[in-house]
Scaffold this motif. Structure first.
Motif, PDB file in Angstrom:
ATOM      1  N   SER A 157       0.835  -1.208   0.000  1.00  0.00           N
ATOM      2  CA  SER A 157       0.000   0.000   0.000  1.00  0.00           C
ATOM      3  C   SER A 157       0.867   1.255   0.000  1.00  0.00           C
ATOM      4  O   SER A 157       1.836   1.363   0.750  1.00  0.00           O
ATOM      5  N   THR A 158       0.488   2.227  -0.812  1.00  0.00           N
ATOM      6  CA  THR A 158       1.237   3.476  -0.939  1.00  0.00           C
ATOM      7  C   THR A 158       0.702   4.567  -0.023  1.00  0.00           C
ATOM      8  O   THR A 158       1.453   5.417   0.450  1.00  0.00           O
ATOM      9  N   ASN A 159      -0.604   4.569   0.238  1.00  0.00           N
ATOM     10  CA  ASN A 159      -1.224   5.684   0.945  1.00  0.00           C
ATOM     11  C   ASN A 159      -2.530   5.249   1.611  1.00  0.00           C
ATOM     12  O   ASN A 159      -3.147   4.250   1.199  1.00  0.00           O
ATOM     13  N   VAL A 160      -2.927   6.012   2.609  1.00  0.00           N
ATOM     14  CA  VAL A 160      -4.269   5.916   3.201  1.00  0.00           C
ATOM     15  C   VAL A 160      -4.785   7.349   3.268  1.00  0.00           C
ATOM     16  O   VAL A 160      -4.320   8.140   4.082  1.00  0.00           O
ATOM     17  N   TRP A 161      -5.763   7.655   2.415  1.00  0.00           N
ATOM     18  CA  TRP A 161      -6.220   9.042   2.262  1.00  0.00           C
ATOM     19  C   TRP A 161      -7.686   9.204   2.654  1.00  0.00           C
ATOM     20  O   TRP A 161      -8.532   8.338   2.412  1.00  0.00           O
ATOM     21  N   ALA A 162      -7.975  10.359   3.230  1.00  0.00           N
ATOM     22  CA  ALA A 162      -9.342  10.830   3.489  1.00  0.00           C
ATOM     23  C   ALA A 162     -10.249   9.761   4.099  1.00  0.00           C
ATOM     24  O   ALA A 162     -11.294   9.428   3.547  1.00  0.00           O
ATOM     25  N   PRO A 163      -9.875   9.234   5.265  1.00  0.00           N
ATOM     26  CA  PRO A 163     -10.737   8.210   5.882  1.00  0.00           C
ATOM     27  C   PRO A 163     -12.030   8.812   6.424  1.00  0.00           C
ATOM     28  O   PRO A 163     -12.076   9.959   6.859  1.00  0.00           O
ATOM     29  N   GLU A 164     -13.078   8.033   6.376  1.00  0.00           N
ATOM     30  CA  GLU A 164     -14.347   8.360   7.019  1.00  0.00           C
ATOM     31  C   GLU A 164     -14.908   7.090   7.642  1.00  0.00           C
ATOM     32  O   GLU A 164     -14.383   5.991   7.418  1.00  0.00           O
ATOM     33  N   TRP A 165     -15.957   7.229   8.426  1.00  0.00           N
ATOM     34  CA  TRP A 165     -16.597   6.034   8.979  1.00  0.00           C
ATOM     35  C   TRP A 165     -18.105   6.189   8.982  1.00  0.00           C
ATOM     36  O   TRP A 165     -18.637   7.302   9.011  1.00  0.00           O
TER      37      TRP A 165
END
Length: 521
Positions: A157-165
């Motif tokens: 994985s390169t990135n984890v962007w703009a998380p929401e739940w």
């Protein structure tokens, strides 16, 4: 004899009912009049709508970045006013203190859960696999700040962007979703992934949530009438814009993708359902231009054209925001905590006493004299007399200032800049009783409130008041005031309490709330 009595009763019954109904109607009218006189309005039975915006800041094309949590509030979903003078309200202790793309919402446990894009340490094995998290019970203090390795089962994985739940009621757990790219040095081929948790401590392995066959980011999911709408930025379109896909379930199956619903070069779509209305606002970020746009809908499918700029307001340099409903009590606490410049009159010492001859209270906080475009002055006033001129509040002078006074049975306020003045007034004849007074200046709009009611307003010929370098204070005129009156004097006789200066403009509902909650300070 008994039959005759019943006959008379039945004959008179319609008239008796009419009298009772007339009495009820008249009582209702009196009750309404009494409520209006006291500032009470029907919506107060359940509280007026209040909304919070959480964001980070940057200029166009990600310049002048302030990667921390910021707040703004609104009463209508259109006009958003910054708290804490548009400075950060919280900084995380993880990921170098970086907060981008904050998403904040209240869970079924009664706590607010914040997730955000974060920076992992350079060279870390967790880089490109983590999102930031924190928890709050009051939106002021955050705890349990940490990095969560949601993409741990995807080492490429390169990135984890703009998380929401979103809360998944069917399985009683939180579904967290975000965008990630695999097998690339740059995040240019994103898909939407998801993981589940019940306690924000343990998470299921990440799995794919949405793959339309092209790069997508900024997943936001809202529901209406049993349908789930996943909004996203289509990175395959040129220029890039936003669309939505529909599903019958929260956790997958999104299809029936819409055409583009936002203008060119936009991202970070968020929705807000207005309290008590069948209406949603759609917010989106012109990331290259440093501005926001808004559309509206009554069904989540058909969206209006972009609302005119004159119909809404946002804080300066806001970026990628969350919009959520909160209670009036929560909003009041946020305003009191983050946006009070100075306060005079405290519960432990009692109200401020003024003898009308020589007593006064001088401002000592230097920040009161800072330039302002947004200002509220709120106070409780108990006057012994109202005929002569009595200055309650004196800040600055006719060249640049703000003042409030009693004069000849009138409550008057003036704001001035560059020798130009704007004034408002209202009748004020009661003595020996506590009255609530508030004056609000918002980029030229100038309003006067008395006992929770807006009683007068005007528009100034300027939008900002400059530095005031004269001594100011309470209970008298110190030299020249914003009305243009000169000379020491105009002493006030009576009491002042809860005198509070805010660096944000309270709205009608905020002033009403203060009036009806005198202990809220």
């Amino acid at each position: 004899m008994l039959k005759r009595k019943w006959f008379v009763f039945l004959v008179l019954l319609p008239a008796m009912i009419s009298i009772v109904l007339a009495g009820c109607i008249n009582n209702g009218d009196r009750g309404a009049d009494a409520g209006q006189a006291s500032g009470l309005r029907p919506e107060e039975a359940s509280g007026s709508p209040a909304y919070l915006m959480a964001y980070f800041r940057s200029g166009p094309n990600q310049t002048q970045m302030d990667l921390r949590l910021h707040y703004a509030f609104s009463r209508d979903g259109l006009h958003w006013y910054e708290l804490n003078d548009n400075k950060a309200v919280w900084k995380t202790s993880v990921g170098g203190g970086i907060i981008r793309d904050p998403f904040l919402s209240k869970g079924p446990d009664g706590s607010y859960h914040l997730v955000h894009t974060m920076n992992s340490s350079a060279g870390s094995v967790h880089k490109g696999k983590q999102l930031g998290y924190a928890k709050s019970n009051d939106l002021i203090t955050f705890t349990n700040a940490k990095a969560i390795n949601v993409m741990e089962n995807f080492p490429n994985s390169t990135n984890v962007w703009a998380p929401e739940w979103n809360w998944d009621a069917a399985t009683s757990r939180y579904m967290v979703h975000w965008s990630s790219t695999l097998d690339s040095k740059v995040a240019d081929n994103n898909r939407i992934y998801k993981a589940y948790t019940t306690d924000w401590e343990t998470f299921t392995p990440a799995e794919l949530l949405f793959d339309p066959g092209y790069s997508v980011i900024d997943s936001h999911i809202a529901s209406h009438e049993g349908k789930y709408y996943q909004f996203f930025k289509d990175e395959n379109l040129r220029p890039m814009r936003n669309r939505f896909a529909v599903s019958d379930q929260l956790d997958g199956g999104y299809g029936d993708t819409s055409p583009q619903i936002t203008p060119n070069v936009t991202e970070a779509v968020e929705t807000l359902k207005l309290t008590g209305q069948q209406k949603w606002y759609l917010y989106y970020d012109y990331w290259a231009d440093g501005k926001f746009g808004i559309k509206e809908s009554n069904d989540m499918i058909h969206w209006s054209s972009e609302l005119p700029k004159s119909s809404y307001r946002f804080p300066f340099q806001r970026r990628h925001a969350t919009f959520l409903p909160i209670t009036e009590e929560e909003l009041s606490k946020l305003i009191q905590h983050f946006s009070v410049v100075a306060r005079y009159g405290k519960e432990e010492t009692g109200p401020l006493q003024f003898d009308g001859k020589k007593t006064d209270v001088r401002f000592t906080e230097s920040k009161i004299s800072d330039p302002f475009a947004l200002r509220t002055v709120s106070m409780r006033v108990n006057a012994k007399g109202v005929r002569k001129t009595q200055v309650l509040y004196d800040e600055g002078e006719a060249g640049s200032g703000l003042a409030i006074k009693l004069e000849n049975g009138q409550l008057k306020a003036s704001v001035a800049e560059g020798g130009v003045q704007a004034a408002v007034s209202a009748e004020f004849k009661q003595t020996g009783v506590w009255r609530h007074v508030a004056v609000v200046f918002a980029e030229g709009a100038f309003k006067l409130y008395l006992d929770g009611q807006l009683v007068n307003e005007t528009t100034a010929g300027f939008t900002k008041v400059g530095v005031r370098d004269k001594q100011g204070g309470l209970g008298r005129r110190f030299s020249e005031d914003a009305f243009g009156d000169k000379g020491d004097g105009a002493y006030f006789e009576g009491m002042l309490d809860a005198v509070t200066i805010y660096n944000t403009p309270l709205q009608d509902a905020d002033v009403r709330f203060l009036f009806h909650h005198p202990g809220n300070k």
